[in-house]
Design a protein around this motif. Structure first.
Motif, PDB file in Angstrom:
ATOM      1  N   ILE A 120       0.856  -1.188   0.000  1.00  0.00           N
ATOM      2  CA  ILE A 120       0.000   0.000   0.000  1.00  0.00           C
ATOM      3  C   ILE A 120       0.898   1.246   0.000  1.00  0.00           C
ATOM      4  CG2 ILE A 120      -1.820   1.250   1.262  1.00  0.00           C
ATOM      5  CD1 ILE A 120      -2.490  -1.493   2.586  1.00  0.00           C
ATOM      6  N   PRO A 121       0.723   2.208  -0.896  1.00  0.00           N
ATOM      7  CA  PRO A 121      -0.418   2.372  -1.812  1.00  0.00           C
ATOM      8  C   PRO A 121      -0.175   1.729  -3.176  1.00  0.00           C
ATOM      9  CG  PRO A 121       0.941   4.336  -1.841  1.00  0.00           C
ATOM     10  CD  PRO A 121       1.584   3.406  -0.861  1.00  0.00           C
ATOM     11  N   TYR A 122      -1.235   1.238  -3.780  1.00  0.00           N
ATOM     12  CA  TYR A 122      -1.201   0.732  -5.147  1.00  0.00           C
ATOM     13  C   TYR A 122      -2.578   0.996  -5.754  1.00  0.00           C
ATOM     14  CZ  TYR A 122       0.602  -2.170  -8.956  1.00  0.00           C
ATOM     15  OH  TYR A 122       1.067  -2.617 -10.167  1.00  0.00           O
ATOM     16  N   ARG A 123      -2.830   2.247  -5.970  1.00  0.00           N
ATOM     17  CA  ARG A 123      -4.123   2.721  -6.462  1.00  0.00           C
ATOM     18  C   ARG A 123      -4.377   2.209  -7.875  1.00  0.00           C
ATOM     19  NH1 ARG A 123      -6.610   7.829  -4.700  1.00  0.00           N
ATOM     20  NH2 ARG A 123      -8.312   8.329  -6.121  1.00  0.00           N
ATOM     21  N   ILE A 147       5.472   1.901  -6.328  1.00  0.00           N
ATOM     22  CA  ILE A 147       5.240   2.432  -7.672  1.00  0.00           C
ATOM     23  C   ILE A 147       5.132   3.950  -7.655  1.00  0.00           C
ATOM     24  CG2 ILE A 147       2.707   2.269  -7.603  1.00  0.00           C
ATOM     25  CD1 ILE A 147       5.149   1.513 -10.572  1.00  0.00           C
ATOM     26  N   THR A 148       4.718   4.522  -6.544  1.00  0.00           N
ATOM     27  CA  THR A 148       4.635   5.984  -6.459  1.00  0.00           C
ATOM     28  C   THR A 148       6.006   6.631  -6.668  1.00  0.00           C
ATOM     29  OG1 THR A 148       4.775   5.721  -4.050  1.00  0.00           O
ATOM     30  CG2 THR A 148       2.577   6.057  -4.998  1.00  0.00           C
ATOM     31  N   ASN A 200      -1.267   2.267 -13.979  1.00  0.00           N
ATOM     32  CA  ASN A 200      -0.752   3.316 -14.861  1.00  0.00           C
ATOM     33  C   ASN A 200      -1.870   4.271 -15.294  1.00  0.00           C
ATOM     34  OD1 ASN A 200       1.947   2.673 -14.889  1.00  0.00           O
ATOM     35  ND2 ASN A 200       1.908   1.588 -16.850  1.00  0.00           N
ATOM     36  N   ALA A 201      -3.040   3.707 -15.600  1.00  0.00           N
ATOM     37  CA  ALA A 201      -4.161   4.540 -16.042  1.00  0.00           C
ATOM     38  C   ALA A 201      -4.619   5.485 -14.943  1.00  0.00           C
ATOM     39  CB  ALA A 201      -5.323   3.656 -16.495  1.00  0.00           C
ATOM     40  N   GLU A 202      -4.643   4.996 -13.719  1.00  0.00           N
ATOM     41  CA  GLU A 202      -5.045   5.845 -12.588  1.00  0.00           C
ATOM     42  C   GLU A 202      -4.128   7.048 -12.468  1.00  0.00           C
ATOM     43  OE1 GLU A 202      -7.609   6.407  -9.156  1.00  0.00           O
ATOM     44  OE2 GLU A 202      -7.705   4.938 -10.780  1.00  0.00           O
ATOM     45  N   PHE A 203      -2.822   6.808 -12.633  1.00  0.00           N
ATOM     46  CA  PHE A 203      -1.848   7.903 -12.560  1.00  0.00           C
ATOM     47  C   PHE A 203      -1.979   8.833 -13.762  1.00  0.00           C
ATOM     48  CE2 PHE A 203       2.589   9.320 -13.569  1.00  0.00           C
ATOM     49  CZ  PHE A 203       2.697  10.246 -12.540  1.00  0.00           C
ATOM     50  N   ASP A 240      -1.918  15.635 -16.535  1.00  0.00           N
ATOM     51  CA  ASP A 240      -2.174  16.083 -17.905  1.00  0.00           C
ATOM     52  C   ASP A 240      -1.047  15.712 -18.869  1.00  0.00           C
ATOM     53  OD1 ASP A 240      -4.575  17.187 -17.144  1.00  0.00           O
ATOM     54  OD2 ASP A 240      -3.723  19.185 -16.784  1.00  0.00           O
ATOM     55  N   ASN A 241       0.178  15.584 -18.368  1.00  0.00           N
ATOM     56  CA  ASN A 241       1.314  15.379 -19.274  1.00  0.00           C
ATOM     57  C   ASN A 241       1.823  13.941 -19.288  1.00  0.00           C
ATOM     58  OD1 ASN A 241       2.314  15.488 -16.649  1.00  0.00           O
ATOM     59  ND2 ASN A 241       4.314  16.264 -17.307  1.00  0.00           N
TER      60      ASN A 241
END
Length: 299
Positions: A69-72, A202-203, A224-227, A232-233
């Motif tokens: 944790i965390p692994y959103r 991963i953060t 990856n999609a959550e991040f 925006d970039n």
């Protein structure tokens, strides 16, 4: 009746019978009968307690879950400090709703999570863990409960637009993950011409990408999609990959692997694993799984 108090009262009955016998009573046969009955009741009580202990060992009253944790969006804390995520909601559906027991998550570094399980630090692992042969030698897995892909994200101004463009780049990954494995395979394919920066979480890799310390990150698609959705970039490297080649309903970005997540158990915990598999089947059949899935993922 509590086993301890029952044995105490049973011993009193036996002692009473012995005193009566020593006093020369004519009720010797009654004493023998009383002793036999007490012994039988004690044996029955012990059998009941053994059955209770066995049930407790199969499905504990509280399941301690090791997780990175965390692994959103699989497991993470809200701004108020509440633990949430897809794995957390699946745990609630399986353990609380189906098996009728409580559960708690124990934060654990992913690269040491399997040794920690086998050392008895918690009962199971729920941590977006991919089922693979290497891990299967050390733990047993539940039936798969999620399909994922290893993917590549970069900054929007990056010159990396294909798998081949990774050659000569610096790639961020999380230690001990299948994302790190995928990056190592690319490193071998490109004769070592990829530099890997490995992070405890991963953060750390995501921060390094934002700050320009790495050119790309290889990691599970949904994480990856959550991040990327929050930045925006940041964007996915597009293109067809193994998912498209396997005639799967491939996502609209490059996929390096196809993987299935499972709940990990110690290899001597077969009965508990079977109970959990039955609960997973139930929540898939009754629509609970789909409800949880739609809360965290689109499509």
């Amino acid at each position: 009746m509590d086993r301890r108090s029952y044995i105490k009262s049973g011993a009193g009955v036996i002692a009473g019978g012995l005193i009566a016998g020593c006093a020369g009573s004519d009720s010797g046969s009654d004493s023998t009968a009383t002793t036999t009955e007490a012994s039988s009741e004690t044996d029955a009580s012990m059998e009941t307690d053994t059955a209770t202990a066995t049930a407790e060992s199969v499905v504990p009253s509280n399941v301690v879950i090791g997780s990175d944790i965390p692994y959103r969006p699989f497991e993470y804390e809200t701004t108020s400090g509440e633990l949430t995520g897809f794995d957390v909601d699946i745990a609630q559906a399986v353990f609380e709703e189906q098996l009728g027991v409580s559960y708690e998550f124990k934060p654990t570094s992913f690269d040491s999570i399997i040794p920690s399980l086998n050392n008895g630090n918690f009962r199971i692992i729920m941590s977006a863990m991919t089922i693979n042969e290497t891990r299967d030698e050390k733990v047993d897995f539940s039936d798969p409960y999620f399909t994922a892909y290893q993917t590549i994200i970069t900054r929007a101004d990056s010159s990396i637009s294909s798998r081949a463009d990774l050659e000569g780049s610096v790639v961020g990954v999380q230690k001990g993950t299948t994302g790190a494995n995928a990056a190592e395979e690319l490193q071998s394919e490109f004769d070592g011409n990829i530099e890997l920066n490995q992070y405890d979480q991963i953060t750390g890799a995501f921060s390094a990408l934002k700050n320009g310390q790495v050119n790309a990150v290889i990691n599970d698609n949904t994480v990856n999609a959550e991040f990327a959705n929050q930045e925006d970039n940041i964007e996915f490297v597009e293109g067809e990959g193994v998912a498209a080649e396997s005639d799967q309903d491939a996502p609209p970005y490059l996929t390096l692997t196809i993987e299935n997540y499972g709940i990990a158990f110690r290899q001597d915990d077969t009965e508990f694993l079977e109970e959990v598999n039955e609960a997973l089947t139930t929540i898939k059949d009754n629509g609970t799984y789909d409800e949880i899935y739609s809360e965290y993922f689109s499509g």
